[in-house]
Design a protein around this motif. Structure first.
Motif, PDB file in Angstrom:
ATOM      1  N   ASN A   1       0.808  -1.229   0.000  1.00  0.00           N
ATOM      2  CA  ASN A   1       0.000   0.000   0.000  1.00  0.00           C
ATOM      3  C   ASN A   1       0.832   1.266   0.000  1.00  0.00           C
ATOM      4  O   ASN A   1       0.377   2.323   0.419  1.00  0.00           O
ATOM      5  CB  ASN A   1      -0.985   0.025   1.174  1.00  0.00           C
ATOM      6  N   THR A   2       2.079   1.157  -0.468  1.00  0.00           N
ATOM      7  CA  THR A   2       2.850   2.379  -0.715  1.00  0.00           C
ATOM      8  C   THR A   2       2.949   2.576  -2.212  1.00  0.00           C
ATOM      9  O   THR A   2       2.565   1.710  -2.993  1.00  0.00           O
ATOM     10  CB  THR A   2       4.264   2.290  -0.118  1.00  0.00           C
ATOM     11  N   LEU A   3       3.496   3.708  -2.587  1.00  0.00           N
ATOM     12  CA  LEU A   3       3.577   4.034  -4.001  1.00  0.00           C
ATOM     13  C   LEU A   3       4.852   3.428  -4.594  1.00  0.00           C
ATOM     14  O   LEU A   3       5.925   3.531  -3.996  1.00  0.00           O
ATOM     15  CB  LEU A   3       3.612   5.559  -4.154  1.00  0.00           C
ATOM     16  N   VAL A   4       4.716   2.781  -5.748  1.00  0.00           N
ATOM     17  CA  VAL A   4       5.910   2.274  -6.432  1.00  0.00           C
ATOM     18  C   VAL A   4       5.854   2.624  -7.907  1.00  0.00           C
ATOM     19  O   VAL A   4       4.825   2.988  -8.444  1.00  0.00           O
ATOM     20  CB  VAL A   4       6.045   0.736  -6.343  1.00  0.00           C
ATOM     21  N   ARG A   5       6.999   2.428  -8.555  1.00  0.00           N
ATOM     22  CA  ARG A   5       7.094   2.552  -9.999  1.00  0.00           C
ATOM     23  C   ARG A   5       7.517   1.213 -10.560  1.00  0.00           C
ATOM     24  O   ARG A   5       8.326   0.519  -9.947  1.00  0.00           O
ATOM     25  CB  ARG A   5       8.192   3.542 -10.372  1.00  0.00           C
ATOM     26  N   PHE A   6       6.986   0.892 -11.714  1.00  0.00           N
ATOM     27  CA  PHE A   6       7.438  -0.337 -12.363  1.00  0.00           C
ATOM     28  C   PHE A   6       7.596  -0.062 -13.837  1.00  0.00           C
ATOM     29  O   PHE A   6       6.690   0.478 -14.485  1.00  0.00           O
ATOM     30  CB  PHE A   6       6.425  -1.475 -12.143  1.00  0.00           C
ATOM     31  N   ARG A   7       8.762  -0.433 -14.378  1.00  0.00           N
ATOM     32  CA  ARG A   7       8.989  -0.274 -15.818  1.00  0.00           C
ATOM     33  C   ARG A   7       9.021  -1.655 -16.434  1.00  0.00           C
ATOM     34  O   ARG A   7       9.830  -2.491 -16.031  1.00  0.00           O
ATOM     35  CB  ARG A   7      10.332   0.402 -16.047  1.00  0.00           C
TER      36      ARG A   7
END
Lengths: 610, 413
Positions: free
Chosen positions: A89-95
């Motif tokens: 429930n935290t913010l992440v980035r995924f490429r």
């Protein structure tokens, strides 16, 4: 400038309230904006009905934070090494690359709890217990199964490393926070998000029941809450992990299969979902299989996407210099790249020039089966020895220049055993990937010197047909069991062979004549400038004046008269080479000079072929 | 609230009774019910066009809220069938209703199934990609309590039921006083159940998109009506199931199509269905004196003459009777036929005529046919010593072969 920054921050705070940590508690911001928007909706007992498939302001807040307030660098980048470390429930980035599309999912988007409306958007499991029965709205989200881009080269990870997770106490799982406290200021603990091998893990020595992660050499501690790598998923062999991305408020057609994109959103991992589904009362669930049941939250992370954008080569560059691609600037870089290519190719000027054109090529247009702009390259005259020297140097260079590349050893055994063709498994409902499931702009190098005499099994024959179609029409047929589905591609293809390749009909065949072997070392600044050069030139528009076209046409006609064997393939290639030459100098319009240069290159090449 | 519901159901049932009976005076549906009873089928297919012509509003409501109409429609047809033939249905059996005909905006592909269609009736076209096994599903279980010598029964409902709330699937093992119960399996009622997956047809898939899939439930007489690879058009109710996790609602919903009519779109699927009228007329013809001539003349009518050849072909298609003699000799009932003649005397044309009549027919030339599907033997011609390929008929089908070619030695069929 400072004042405007302060003004912007205050404006964002007014929207959400300074107490909301967008990275550590994104759902808090989602709820706050929802409540505000629901209250603002005038009249009616159903203020949230208007929010279906629309953003009530939540995504806007995040967009502004990420792109206008420089928040992007504060968001951790999800990858194989930190899957278990990031707090849910935290913010992440995924490429990654979209490997499969799993259709729609309906969820209770908004429901009434007493007198308050609540939302489930951006979560898998309702944070508040849903009273049963209650007023609710059924909304939709799209499911995309994404994997790290096949063949992604390590330099791309430097472009956007994300923050050091050590520093983000509120984003570590409780276990990791404990470890951090215990280990104190131990420098050996370097949790880098690059996933590069060689960085050590949080704990100094692995516990006995730790899970060895195959992808990186780092050993991570395992606890019951840590998702294990799903490297055993036979649908995506070769991928260290995958991510189930759920996208909201967007027509599904905006995302295409094999697109490379960056998804930023809420990282979900729910132990409750991870528990095996009890033998539920309703026998219906035993009978209808859910595709996402094969991707359990205990193994596959979910990302509820707030913001996403497609990535191109330019986005992978380390520094995004907002530099004008002026011809004067590009000319200089072109020269330095060309000299380096010449060195790598044993001082063979012709080969270096052709390689440059090849690396700058991309599919411009497609009309039925005719593709314009591609320039696949076949270097002949290679043998096992020269491949081990020049082929190796070339490979290293390509890995350093192109964002995603793969080297394929084209032996009989490979052809007979490799899974090139992606195939839909109708029993599981998922797409089993193949080597040829590639993103736009990928580069493949085929080493055909490994091809010995032998017999091709039926799979080998199928694979050669696939490769031939890929090269000739930039299309890959996906096997859907009851029919075949053709997917368009745009990949660069380089072949190293002894004689002219029989299997892979390249556009440009160049006999390789190396004279010396030199040690080649490029500095990282040079590499960066070349990467920028290649990405920029490829994106330049191409055009030409009508008079130039007329002159070129006349020359083509006379050439055809002199040589009856010339056909439209050759003429098309000449034109492509000329246009790429023009782009390589930063020119947006083709001039006669560039046409002459391309012709000269052709002449030298023809001479060598004799 | 219950009463209102029952009133509405009764009203809907009356509406359907009107439709079946009144029927613009043509009696088409009464006839259809008669045909259904006569062929022992338990489903009546109602055309939406006919329903629209009778009552536009009713048709609209049937599509938009079919849940209110499926049970009343079934009740109505069951009543009509019972009145026609009281012995047709057993105790507790009912006739089911399927719908067909133009659906307008509700004719969709799996991709178009958005949440706005949930709860409505849709007609979805696609390719079947997966069929589960057919399983019996318990509808009513009957239990006997030895202690009190009493029977009790329990009904089970799930998402495929149109009335009542879904029940659990737990079997009772004790009655309310705690006495043990024995399940009387023979008295329980079951229903066949199968799930299918249906995919968008590839021609419709947009570039860069993967074809979408929808899950379908088929029950009763609709099971095993299609196999993976078939192109079908399925009419049914599009329903959403709440997802469950540890007994509580998870907030995620699964959707499924509950089918009431499945039509195969393959060309081969159009097998003729014979009505009572057809059978009556067939019997009339058989009583004539010149039946054989009639049949011969009716075969390939565009070819003039060749009456004996045509009669032979008719006999070929009818086939003989297999005999097993007392001494163990087995005589086959099939006949093979070989037509010889000069070129352009319509040999191939006659073969083609057979292909259009026989339900399973393949045509092949001698050259180029693989061993698959053909049984052939290579024998030597007595007179010339050349090897000839001789083709036999297939099981259950007809194999026509043109132009026997001499085959080289060593060539296998």
């Amino acid at each position: 400038r400072r004042e405007s920054e302060i003004h912007r921050r205050r404006k964002a705070e007014r929207m959400v309230g300074p107490q909301y940590d967008l990275v550590g508690n994104p759902l808090g911001a989602v709820r706050a904006t929802f409540e505000r928007a629901a209250a603002a909706e005038s009249g009616g007992r159903d203020p949230v009905a208007a929010f279906r498939s629309k953003d009530w302001g939540a995504s806007e807040v995040f967009r502004s934070f990420l792109f206008e307030q420089g928040g992007l660098d504060k968001v951790p980048l999800l990858d194989a090494s930190n899957l278990g470390l990031i707090k849910p429930n935290t913010l992440v980035r995924f490429r990654g690359m979209v490997q499969d599309m799993l259709g729609n999912e309906f969820y209770a988007g908004a429901f009434k709890d007493g007198s308050t409306w609540r939302t489930n958007k951006f979560t898998d499991f309702s944070p508040f217990a849903m009273p049963h029965p209650c007023d609710s709205h059924l909304w939709e989200r799209h499911l995309f199964h994404c994997v790290p881009v096949p063949g992604q080269n390590s330099w791309t990870l430097e472009s956007s490393p994300g923050p050091d997770l050590r520093q983000m106490a509120n984003c570590l799982t409780p276990e990791q926070r404990e470890k951090r406290k215990r280990d104190g200021d131990d420098d050996a603990m370097d949790v880098s998000e690059n996933g590069n091998g060689g960085s050590s893990s949080c704990s100094k020595k692995p516990k006995e029941d730790d899970v060895q992660i195959p992808s990186s050499s780092a050993e991570m501690p395992a606890s019951e809450n840590v998702p294990q790598m799903n490297g055993n998923d036979h649908h995506i062999p070769g991928s260290s992990f995958s991510c189930l991305v759920k996208i909201y408020d967007m027509p599904e057609s905006q995302v295409k299969l094999n697109d490379v994109a960056e998804f930023i959103g809420v990282y979900t991992f729910d132990p409750e979902l991870a528990a095996p589904n009890d033998n539920s009362d309703d026998i219906m669930f035993d009978l209808i299989e859910d595709v996402t049941a094969q991707l359990p939250p205990s193994k596959v992370p979910r990302l509820h996407c707030l913001v996403w954008r497609k990535l191109s080569s330019v986005d992978f560059l380390a520094k995004h210099p907002a530099v004008e691609p002026l011809p004067s600037l590009l000319k200089g870089i072109r020269q330095s790249l060309l000299s380096h290519l010449t060195l790598v190719l044993g001082k063979d000027d012709l080969a270096a020039n052709c390689l440059l054109l090849h690396l700058l090529s991309r599919l411009r247009t497609r009309v039925d089966v005719v593709t314009v702009g591609r320039l696949s390259l076949n270097f002949t005259g290679f043998n096992r020895e020269s491949v081990s020297i020049f082929g190796k140097q070339l490979n290293t260079l390509i890995q350093g220049l192109m964002p995603y590349s793969q080297a394929i050893p084209l032996s009989i055994e490979y052809l007979n055993t490799a899974t090139l063709q992606p195939r839909k498994d109708n029993k599981s409902g998922r797409l089993v990937t193949g080597v040829l499931q590639l993103p736009q702009g990928a580069h493949l190098t085929f080493d055909e010197t490994l091809l010995q005499s032998g017999s091709l099994a039926s799979k080998g024959v199928e694979n050669t047909v696939l490769l031939k179609n890929l090269m000739e029409s930039q299309m890959v047929e996906y096997d859907f069991e009851y029919y075949k589905l053709e997917m368009a591609t745009d990949v660069q293809l380089l072949t190293l062979s002894e004689g002219k390749s029989n299997i892979l009909p390249s556009d440009l065949v160049v006999p390789f004549r190396a004279s010396t072997v030199s040690a080649v070392n490029a500095t990282s600044e040079e590499l960066e400038s070349w990467r920028w050069y290649l990405a920029t030139v490829r994106s330049l528009p191409q055009s030409s004046e009508p008079e130039i076209y007329q002159t070129i046409q006349d020359e083509m006609v006379s050439a055809m008269r002199n040589d009856r064997s010339l056909g439209c393939t050759e003429l098309s290639r000449w034109l492509t080479m000329a246009q790429i030459t023009a782009s390589s100098f930063g020119e947006k319009s083709l001039s006669l000079e560039h046409w002459q240069m391309a012709k000269e290159l052709e002449r030298l090449r023809k001479e060598r072929m004799q | 609230a219950m009463d209102v519901n029952e009133e509405a159901m009764a009203a809907n049932k009356r509406a359907f009774l009107d439709f079946l009976d009144q029927d613009v005076g043509k009696g088409v549906y009464m006839q259809a019910v008669r045909d259904m009873v006569q062929s022992k089928r338990h489903r009546l297919t109602i055309g939406m066009d006919d329903l629209r012509n009778h009552n536009l509003d009713l048709a609209r409501r049937v599509i938009r809220s079919p849940g209110e109409f499926m049970q009343p429609a079934s009740d109505a047809v069951t009543e009509v069938a019972r009145n026609l033939d009281p012995k047709f249905l057993k105790e507790g059996e009912r006739v089911l209703v399927g719908f067909t005909g133009p659906f307008g905006f509700h004719r969709v592909t799996p991709r178009d199934l958005m949440s706005s269609f949930i709860g409505t009736m849709v007609c979805v076209e696609g390719i079947v990609t997966k069929c589960s096994l057919v399983r019996p599903k318990v509808v009513k279980s009957v239990h006997y309590c030895p202690a009190t010598a009493a029977f009790m029964s329990r009904e089970y409902r799930d998402i495929t039921s149109f009335v009542g709330l879904p029940t659990g699937s737990v079997y009772p093992t004790r009655d309310e006083n705690g006495n043990l119960l024995v399940t009387e399996y023979g008295m329980c009622q079951y229903k066949d159940h199968q799930t299918l997956s249906m995919q968008e047809v590839p021609e419709n898939a947009a570039p860069g998109q993967l074809p979408r899939t929808v899950d379908v439930i088929v029950e009763d007489d609709l099971v095993d009506c299609c196999k993976p690879g078939d192109r079908v058009s399925i009419v049914g109710l599009y329903k959403a199931l709440p997802g469950k996790s540890k007994g509580s609602v998870s907030g995620v919903f699964r959707t499924v199509l509950i089918a009431n009519n499945v039509s195969l779109l393959n060309k081969e699927a159009n097998a003729p269905v014979y009505t009572r009228e057809d059978l009556k007329r067939m019997k009339e013809i058989s009583r004539r004196n010149d039946t054989f001539d009639l049949l011969g003349n009716s075969l390939a009518p565009s070819i003039y003459g060749h009456i004996w050849i045509k009669k032979a072909v008719v006999l070929l298609m009818l086939g003989g009777v297999e005999k097993n003699l007392k001494n163990g000799t087995h005589l086959r009932g099939d006949i093979n036929m070989m037509m010889v003649g000069d070129p352009s005397v319509a040999k191939s044309q006659l073969l083609r005529a057979v292909m259009n009549i026989a339900p399973l027919a393949i045509s092949t030339t001698g050259r180029g046919s693989s061993g698959v599907g053909l049984t052939a033997a290579v024998t030597s011609d007595q007179e010339t010593g050349k090897l000839l390929k001789v083709v036999h008929t297939l099981m259950f089908g007809f194999c026509t072969s043109s132009n026997q070619m001499p085959v080289s030695r060593g060539k296998k069929a």
